[in-house]
Design a protein around this motif. Structure first.
Motif, PDB file in Angstrom:
ATOM      1  N   ALA A  44       1.229  -1.061   0.505  1.00  0.00           N
ATOM      2  CA  ALA A  44       0.208  -0.309  -0.095  1.00  0.00           C
ATOM      3  C   ALA A  44       1.150   1.203   0.008  1.00  0.00           C
ATOM      4  O   ALA A  44       1.225   1.613   1.089  1.00  0.00           O
ATOM      5  CB  ALA A  44      -0.989   0.045   0.961  1.00  0.00           C
ATOM      6  N   LYS A  46       0.478   4.532   0.240  1.00  0.00           N
ATOM      7  CA  LYS A  46       0.198   5.293   0.343  1.00  0.00           C
ATOM      8  C   LYS A  46       0.948   4.920   2.022  1.00  0.00           C
ATOM      9  O   LYS A  46       1.130   6.331   2.838  1.00  0.00           O
ATOM     10  CB  LYS A  46      -1.752   5.296   0.930  1.00  0.00           C
ATOM     11  N   ASP A  65      -0.800  -1.486  -4.638  1.00  0.00           N
ATOM     12  CA  ASP A  65      -1.413  -0.985  -4.129  1.00  0.00           C
ATOM     13  C   ASP A  65      -1.521   0.857  -4.476  1.00  0.00           C
ATOM     14  O   ASP A  65      -1.169   0.887  -3.281  1.00  0.00           O
ATOM     15  CB  ASP A  65      -2.146  -1.546  -3.377  1.00  0.00           C
ATOM     16  N   ARG A 135     -14.612  -4.053  -4.712  1.00  0.00           N
ATOM     17  CA  ARG A 135     -14.450  -3.901  -3.954  1.00  0.00           C
ATOM     18  C   ARG A 135     -16.330  -4.322  -2.861  1.00  0.00           C
ATOM     19  O   ARG A 135     -16.946  -3.000  -2.931  1.00  0.00           O
ATOM     20  CB  ARG A 135     -13.731  -2.332  -3.248  1.00  0.00           C
ATOM     21  N   ILE A 148     -10.070   5.398  10.414  1.00  0.00           N
ATOM     22  CA  ILE A 148      -9.495   4.072   9.799  1.00  0.00           C
ATOM     23  C   ILE A 148     -10.319   3.235   9.671  1.00  0.00           C
ATOM     24  O   ILE A 148      -9.701   1.750   9.264  1.00  0.00           O
ATOM     25  CB  ILE A 148      -7.553   3.979  10.034  1.00  0.00           C
ATOM     26  N   HIS A 183     -12.116  -7.371  -4.364  1.00  0.00           N
ATOM     27  CA  HIS A 183     -11.811  -6.987  -2.469  1.00  0.00           C
ATOM     28  C   HIS A 183     -12.038  -6.782  -1.753  1.00  0.00           C
ATOM     29  O   HIS A 183     -13.770  -6.401  -1.893  1.00  0.00           O
ATOM     30  CB  HIS A 183     -11.385  -5.701  -3.630  1.00  0.00           C
ATOM     31  N   GLY A 224      -5.664  -4.435   3.200  1.00  0.00           N
ATOM     32  CA  GLY A 224      -4.329  -4.347   4.348  1.00  0.00           C
ATOM     33  C   GLY A 224      -5.237  -4.617   5.579  1.00  0.00           C
ATOM     34  O   GLY A 224      -5.984  -4.912   5.555  1.00  0.00           O
ATOM     35  N   LEU A 226      -3.130  -5.775   8.426  1.00  0.00           N
ATOM     36  CA  LEU A 226      -3.372  -6.134   9.152  1.00  0.00           C
ATOM     37  C   LEU A 226      -1.683  -5.158  10.888  1.00  0.00           C
ATOM     38  O   LEU A 226      -0.788  -4.424  10.285  1.00  0.00           O
ATOM     39  CB  LEU A 226      -1.379  -7.049   8.651  1.00  0.00           C
ATOM     40  N   PRO A 260      -1.077  -4.505   1.961  1.00  0.00           N
ATOM     41  CA  PRO A 260      -0.181  -4.071   3.770  1.00  0.00           C
ATOM     42  C   PRO A 260       0.899  -3.154   3.447  1.00  0.00           C
ATOM     43  O   PRO A 260       0.759  -3.286   2.277  1.00  0.00           O
ATOM     44  CB  PRO A 260       0.990  -5.844   4.061  1.00  0.00           C
ATOM     45  N   GLY A 261       0.324  -2.408   4.192  1.00  0.00           N
ATOM     46  CA  GLY A 261       1.352  -0.883   4.292  1.00  0.00           C
ATOM     47  C   GLY A 261       1.254  -0.563   5.846  1.00  0.00           C
ATOM     48  O   GLY A 261       3.208  -1.581   5.848  1.00  0.00           O
ATOM     49  N   ARG A 298       0.307  11.961  13.012  1.00  0.00           N
ATOM     50  CA  ARG A 298      -0.788  10.593  13.720  1.00  0.00           C
ATOM     51  C   ARG A 298      -1.113  11.418  15.122  1.00  0.00           C
ATOM     52  O   ARG A 298      -2.348  11.250  15.652  1.00  0.00           O
ATOM     53  CB  ARG A 298      -0.134   9.964  13.864  1.00  0.00           C
ATOM     54  N   TYR A 302      -5.123  11.281  15.492  1.00  0.00           N
ATOM     55  CA  TYR A 302      -5.568   9.813  15.528  1.00  0.00           C
ATOM     56  C   TYR A 302      -5.483   9.702  17.322  1.00  0.00           C
ATOM     57  O   TYR A 302      -5.813   9.038  17.769  1.00  0.00           O
ATOM     58  CB  TYR A 302      -5.289   8.715  15.010  1.00  0.00           C
ATOM     59  N   TYR A 356       2.833   6.231   6.902  1.00  0.00           N
ATOM     60  CA  TYR A 356       1.384   7.287   7.279  1.00  0.00           C
ATOM     61  C   TYR A 356       2.678   8.810   8.387  1.00  0.00           C
ATOM     62  O   TYR A 356       1.393   8.919   9.154  1.00  0.00           O
ATOM     63  CB  TYR A 356       0.258   6.815   7.985  1.00  0.00           C
ATOM     64  N   MET A 360       2.124  11.961   4.939  1.00  0.00           N
ATOM     65  CA  MET A 360       0.383  13.099   5.829  1.00  0.00           C
ATOM     66  C   MET A 360       1.285  14.164   6.146  1.00  0.00           C
ATOM     67  O   MET A 360       0.388  15.157   6.394  1.00  0.00           O
ATOM     68  CB  MET A 360       0.346  11.972   7.040  1.00  0.00           C
TER      69      MET A 360
HETATM   70  N1  LLP Z   1      -5.701  -1.372   1.187  1.00  0.00           N
HETATM   71  C1  LLP Z   1      -6.947  -0.054   0.725  1.00  0.00           C
HETATM   72  C2  LLP Z   1      -8.141   0.255  -0.027  1.00  0.00           C
HETATM   73  C3  LLP Z   1      -6.618   1.066   2.231  1.00  0.00           C
HETATM   74  O1  LLP Z   1      -7.436   1.844   2.211  1.00  0.00           O
HETATM   75  C4  LLP Z   1      -5.788   0.741   2.992  1.00  0.00           C
HETATM   76  C5  LLP Z   1      -5.626   1.340   4.056  1.00  0.00           C
HETATM   77  C6  LLP Z   1      -4.674  -0.338   2.978  1.00  0.00           C
HETATM   78  C7  LLP Z   1      -4.893  -1.119   2.095  1.00  0.00           C
HETATM   79  C8  LLP Z   1      -3.193   0.124   3.761  1.00  0.00           C
HETATM   80  O2  LLP Z   1      -3.714  -0.520   4.721  1.00  0.00           O
HETATM   81  P1  LLP Z   1      -2.941  -0.616   5.844  1.00  0.00           P
HETATM   82  O3  LLP Z   1      -1.660  -2.222   6.240  1.00  0.00           O
HETATM   83  O4  LLP Z   1      -1.734   0.214   6.190  1.00  0.00           O
HETATM   84  O5  LLP Z   1      -3.309  -0.484   7.612  1.00  0.00           O
HETATM   85  N2  LLP Z   1      -3.755   7.154   8.397  1.00  0.00           N
HETATM   86  C9  LLP Z   1      -3.743   6.455   9.019  1.00  0.00           C
HETATM   87  C10 LLP Z   1      -3.901   5.113   8.341  1.00  0.00           C
HETATM   88  C11 LLP Z   1      -5.555   4.909   7.405  1.00  0.00           C
HETATM   89  C12 LLP Z   1      -5.275   4.028   6.131  1.00  0.00           C
HETATM   90  C13 LLP Z   1      -5.625   4.224   4.970  1.00  0.00           C
HETATM   91  N3  LLP Z   1      -6.282   2.716   3.715  1.00  0.00           N
HETATM   92  C14 LLP Z   1      -2.789   6.275  10.282  1.00  0.00           C
HETATM   93  O6  LLP Z   1      -1.822   6.297  10.182  1.00  0.00           O
HETATM   94  O7  LLP Z   1      -3.659   5.509  10.907  1.00  0.00           O
END
Ligand code: LLP
Length: 401
Positions: A44, A46, A65, A135, A148, A183, A224, A226, A260-261, A298, A302, A356, A360
């Motif tokens: 991910a 982002k 992603d 999705r 989130i 998805h 994602g 985890l 995963p991000g 963050r 949050y 993040y 951000m």
């Molecule tokens: N896939 C989709 C469609 C998503 O929306 C996201 C995160 C991920 C994968 C990756 O998720 P992860 O594995 O990183 O949990 N800024 C916030 C988190 C926002 C997450 C947005 N979407 C923070 O700092 O906690």
């Protein structure tokens, strides 16, 4: 061990430092948890979109992603093969859809009926068949921070099960759409496995019912989410995570895609900031540092907890708010954090800042964004230079002359 002091001296603060070895370990542990099943870990972007970070994952074999065409372009630049790139997001512009189709990525994730129609129209204009996934919003409470959480009908993401089924049939009957995947992503920083298994079950059942009407999908995209340890949370073991998902897929020949991000990058990242001053307002103690909410949002957004080390400091600890120079009361990196007496130029290392964090950030208060540094096999290297005042005003200057 990373020598934070030396890095702070060499690159100055505020500074982001990423441990590339730790990112590799995280990637490998999750990837191997899915062994025995075809899988792609689509990072991910982002979470940490630095080009060198994305390239690092590309070299490990990851996909990407992406949630904007900018991220898609980053993924290409980083060397991620197009057949491992996914484009998601609740609001894609026509030009973004067009470019994604022209670039022939793995698939576009559809988040609404209107978007499906739009993608079909653009695919028709380009005379291509758009590979898509839909999705699904399984209406499951992931038990995470509401900002989130994404898998409830209250959230803007995805479509409900009935709509999804209908859209698959529409897509299957369209000359310009090729439904290849499904998805769901119920939220981020998940620490409870139950909602993950439930969501996977619901989506797998939908795959089976689509198969019953002759629609055979290839990709099962579990999103994602985890979670990682910021403080002392119980986290999910990657093996248990994979098993929870795989156990719902019996009899289904699907490639599993994870997005995963945070899991890959959060705990590999550190944010380094130096103390400017200590001050007291009445009895309230503040430690003012050179990093701020524009660097690491963050905590402000949050109320997120990040572990903080005061390097080489000892002595009695008392609670202090660690605050930045930005003109907002919400500009803090920690509240009531126990710290010894701090002095000018003391170094604070803020943990779990690899996801993040930088991404951000902003230029709020005309603050240049920090530099970013990678550490790999004991060697450090800059992967983004510090922004200068000239960088910040570059896009405005000519209009004010
Ligand atoms: N896939 C989709 C469609 C998503 O929306 C996201 C995160 C991920 C994968 C990756 O998720 P992860 O594995 O990183 O949990 N800024 C916030 C988190 C926002 C997450 C947005 N979407 C923070 O700092 O906690």
């Amino acid at each position: 061990m990373i020598d934070f002091k030396q890095l702070a001296e060499k690159y100055q603060t505020p500074l982001y430092v990423y441990d590339f070895d730790s990112m590799r370990t995280q990637y490998t542990s999750l990837k191997s948890a899915f062994k025995g099943r075809k899988s792609i870990l689509a990072y991910a972007v982002k979470a940490n979109s630095n080009l060198s970070v994305v390239k690092h994952f590309a070299q490990l074999g990851a996909g990407a992603d992406c949630v904007s065409i900018g991220e898609v372009r980053r993924a290409f630049l980083a060397g991620i093969p197009k057949y491992k790139i996914i484009f998601s997001g609740v609001g894609k512009r026509d030009d973004e859809i067009r470019e994604a189709l022209e670039r022939d990525i793995l698939y576009i994730n559809i988040e609404s009926e209107a978007e499906l129609a739009r993608v079909e129209m653009i695919a028709k204009e380009l005379d291509v068949q758009a590979r898509i996934s839909i999705r699904v919003n399984p209406n499951i409470d992931p038990k995470t921070h509401p900002y989130i959480s994404t898998g409830l009908h209250d959230n803007k993401f995805g479509v409900d099960l009935n709509t999804a089924k209908r859209l698959y049939i529409v897509a299957n009957n369209s000359e310009h759409l090729d439904p290849v995947g499904i998805h769901s992503h119920i939220g981020s920083q998940l620490t409870d496995i139950k909602p993950i298994r439930e969501a996977s079950e619901i989506v797998a059942d939908l795959v089976r019912s689509l198969s019953a009407v002759g629609i055979e999908l290839k990709f099962f995209d579990i999103g994602g989410g985890l979670g990682v340890r910021y403080d002392n949370e119980e986290t999910i073991d990657p093996y248990d995570y994979a098993q929870a998902i795989l156990s719902t897929l019996s009899g289904l020949e699907l490639t599993v895609i994870g997005e995963p991000g945070r899991y890959l990058s959060a705990n590999a990242g550190y944010f380094l900031t130096k103390v400017l001053y200590e001050k007291k307002n009445g009895d309230k103690r503040f430690v003012v540092v050179d990093g701020a909410m524009n660097d690491l949002l963050r905590p402000s957004l949050y109320n997120a907890y990040h572990k903080i080390d005061a390097l080489d400091k000892e002595g009695d600890e008392t609670p202090a708010d660690i605050v930045g120079p930005v003109c907002e009361s919400g500009d803090f990196l920690a509240k009531n954090y126990l710290l010894p007496k701090m002095e000018h130029n003391d170094l604070l290392v803020i943990h779990s800042a690899g996801a993040y964090g930088f991404g951000m950030g902003s230029n709020y208060n005309t603050r240049g964004r920090s530099a970013e540094v990678a550490v790999e096999n004991g060697q450090d290297r800059m992967i983004r230079r510090r922004e200068t005042f000239e960088d910040i005003i570059a896009l405005e200057k000519e209009f004010a002359e």
